[in-house]
Design a protein around this motif. Sequence first.
Motif, PDB file in Angstrom:
ATOM      1  N   VAL A 107      81.569 -75.995   4.746  1.00 32.19           N
ATOM      2  CA  VAL A 107      81.923 -74.587   4.607  1.00 32.19           C
ATOM      3  C   VAL A 107      83.132 -74.489   3.678  1.00 32.19           C
ATOM      4  O   VAL A 107      84.138 -75.164   3.893  1.00 32.19           O
ATOM      5  CB  VAL A 107      82.264 -73.962   5.981  1.00 32.19           C
ATOM      6  CG1 VAL A 107      82.746 -72.525   5.811  1.00 32.19           C
ATOM      7  CG2 VAL A 107      81.044 -74.014   6.891  1.00 32.19           C
ATOM      8  N   PRO A 108      83.056 -73.669   2.613  1.00 33.52           N
ATOM      9  CA  PRO A 108      84.172 -73.582   1.660  1.00 33.52           C
ATOM     10  C   PRO A 108      85.453 -73.092   2.325  1.00 33.52           C
ATOM     11  O   PRO A 108      85.431 -72.238   3.209  1.00 33.52           O
ATOM     12  CB  PRO A 108      83.671 -72.567   0.625  1.00 33.52           C
ATOM     13  CG  PRO A 108      82.186 -72.534   0.785  1.00 33.52           C
ATOM     14  CD  PRO A 108      81.919 -72.813   2.230  1.00 33.52           C
ATOM     15  N   ALA A 109      86.582 -73.655   1.876  1.00 32.81           N
ATOM     16  CA  ALA A 109      87.906 -73.198   2.300  1.00 32.81           C
ATOM     17  C   ALA A 109      88.611 -72.631   1.067  1.00 32.81           C
ATOM     18  O   ALA A 109      88.780 -73.333   0.072  1.00 32.81           O
ATOM     19  CB  ALA A 109      88.716 -74.345   2.890  1.00 32.81           C
ATOM     20  N   MET A 110      88.996 -71.361   1.139  1.00 37.61           N
ATOM     21  CA  MET A 110      89.644 -70.686   0.022  1.00 37.61           C
ATOM     22  C   MET A 110      91.119 -70.458   0.349  1.00 37.61           C
ATOM     23  O   MET A 110      91.493 -70.360   1.527  1.00 37.61           O
ATOM     24  CB  MET A 110      88.953 -69.346  -0.261  1.00 37.61           C
ATOM     25  CG  MET A 110      87.448 -69.457  -0.491  1.00 37.61           C
ATOM     26  SD  MET A 110      87.032 -70.482  -1.922  1.00 37.61           S
ATOM     27  CE  MET A 110      87.658 -69.424  -3.245  1.00 37.61           C
TER      28      MET A 110
ATOM     29  N   GLU B   9      96.859 -72.670   8.053  1.00 36.08           N
ATOM     30  CA  GLU B   9      96.480 -71.832   6.908  1.00 36.08           C
ATOM     31  C   GLU B   9      96.316 -72.727   5.680  1.00 36.08           C
ATOM     32  O   GLU B   9      97.150 -73.590   5.405  1.00 36.08           O
ATOM     33  CB  GLU B   9      97.532 -70.777   6.637  1.00 36.08           C
ATOM     34  CG  GLU B   9      97.130 -69.788   5.535  1.00 36.08           C
ATOM     35  CD  GLU B   9      98.206 -68.755   5.252  1.00 36.08           C
ATOM     36  OE1 GLU B   9      97.965 -67.859   4.415  1.00 36.08           O
ATOM     37  OE2 GLU B   9      99.295 -68.853   5.865  1.00 36.08           O
ATOM     38  N   PHE B  10      95.232 -72.535   4.966  1.00 35.68           N
ATOM     39  CA  PHE B  10      94.948 -73.297   3.747  1.00 35.68           C
ATOM     40  C   PHE B  10      95.546 -72.519   2.571  1.00 35.68           C
ATOM     41  O   PHE B  10      95.111 -71.409   2.262  1.00 35.68           O
ATOM     42  CB  PHE B  10      93.443 -73.461   3.582  1.00 35.68           C
ATOM     43  CG  PHE B  10      93.017 -74.262   2.371  1.00 35.68           C
ATOM     44  CD1 PHE B  10      93.220 -75.624   2.321  1.00 35.68           C
ATOM     45  CD2 PHE B  10      92.412 -73.633   1.288  1.00 35.68           C
ATOM     46  CE1 PHE B  10      92.830 -76.363   1.220  1.00 35.68           C
ATOM     47  CE2 PHE B  10      92.001 -74.352   0.188  1.00 35.68           C
ATOM     48  CZ  PHE B  10      92.211 -75.726   0.146  1.00 35.68           C
ATOM     49  N   VAL B  11      96.586 -73.066   1.933  1.00 31.88           N
ATOM     50  CA  VAL B  11      97.294 -72.327   0.889  1.00 31.88           C
ATOM     51  C   VAL B  11      97.506 -73.193  -0.336  1.00 31.88           C
ATOM     52  O   VAL B  11      97.565 -74.434  -0.253  1.00 31.88           O
ATOM     53  CB  VAL B  11      98.665 -71.817   1.400  1.00 31.88           C
ATOM     54  CG1 VAL B  11      98.496 -70.827   2.530  1.00 31.88           C
ATOM     55  CG2 VAL B  11      99.540 -72.981   1.845  1.00 31.88           C
ATOM     56  N   ALA B  12      97.598 -72.551  -1.496  1.00 32.87           N
ATOM     57  CA  ALA B  12      97.910 -73.243  -2.741  1.00 32.87           C
ATOM     58  C   ALA B  12      99.393 -73.601  -2.766  1.00 32.87           C
ATOM     59  O   ALA B  12     100.238 -72.810  -2.369  1.00 32.87           O
ATOM     60  CB  ALA B  12      97.550 -72.365  -3.936  1.00 32.87           C
TER      61      ALA B  12
END
Length: 284
Positions: free
Chosen positions: A264-267, A280-283
């Motif tokens: 499943v993609p994580a954005m 949280e997935f963060v840049a």
Amino acid sequence: MNDSGNAGVDVRAGEVVFREGDSGQTMYIIESGAVDIVLAAHGAEPLATLGPGDFFGEMAMLEDVPRFAGAIARENGRLLRIERAEFADLLRQNIEIAVRIMRGLAARHRRSEALLAQARNEITTLRGGRGAAPSVPGRKSAEVRTATSIAIPEAPVELPVPGVAVLPGTASAPPASRTYVLRRADGQLLDLDPSRIEYQVGRPDAAAGITPDIDLSGVDPTRSLSRRHAKLIRRGDLYFVREEVGTVNGTFVNGARVRTGVDVPAMPGDTLRFGAVEVEFVAA
């Protein structure tokens, strides 16, 4: 042994769990402490010493044969006793136990194959040396190559991920052009190495040799994480969440359950939840 209810069994250091040759109606999973596996023909030195997360006694229970070795508590501890009659029900109720047993059996089989290959190589070397022709000064001995000369890797090799080029001789894909981090609820940032193609998420288990790349046990007081809970997979600059087989308490992306084995993609900005632990997935 002191049975303190249900399948929990307390053992003291030096206590015999079962003896070599006993009938095998039960197997055990170590919750705490350590157990020595002993064999009379092997002398005082134990065949193996097992710790929390390890299991033993399964062969006699599954095959209905006498115990090939004995088991003695090395230190005080607690065991989970599994009766043959209850084994199937337990596996239906707790799939993580089933997966751990299968992984343990697979690891034992892999070690046995490695030892067998090593023994074959040694035998081949001895046979070759016995009938070898005398050496001639100035001439190098011919290198003997046999079908049993198998190189056995010390650790699993990462396989290429579809759509990502892997350079020859390396176990990782070209570095990502963007970097990302996981932000825990307490604000701590967990870096994702941009040269890696996958990251194991879970909690450590020293006895089983499990050290996840992303250890969330510090923010998991309820132990909702499985040891091998999920993976983050990198394909170029894209990241995906994949739940591992045997995960009990689920994996979620923005509240939606991830199906086992499905990527499943994580954005950036997505909330990922592993058991009860949210990040949280963060840049970066």
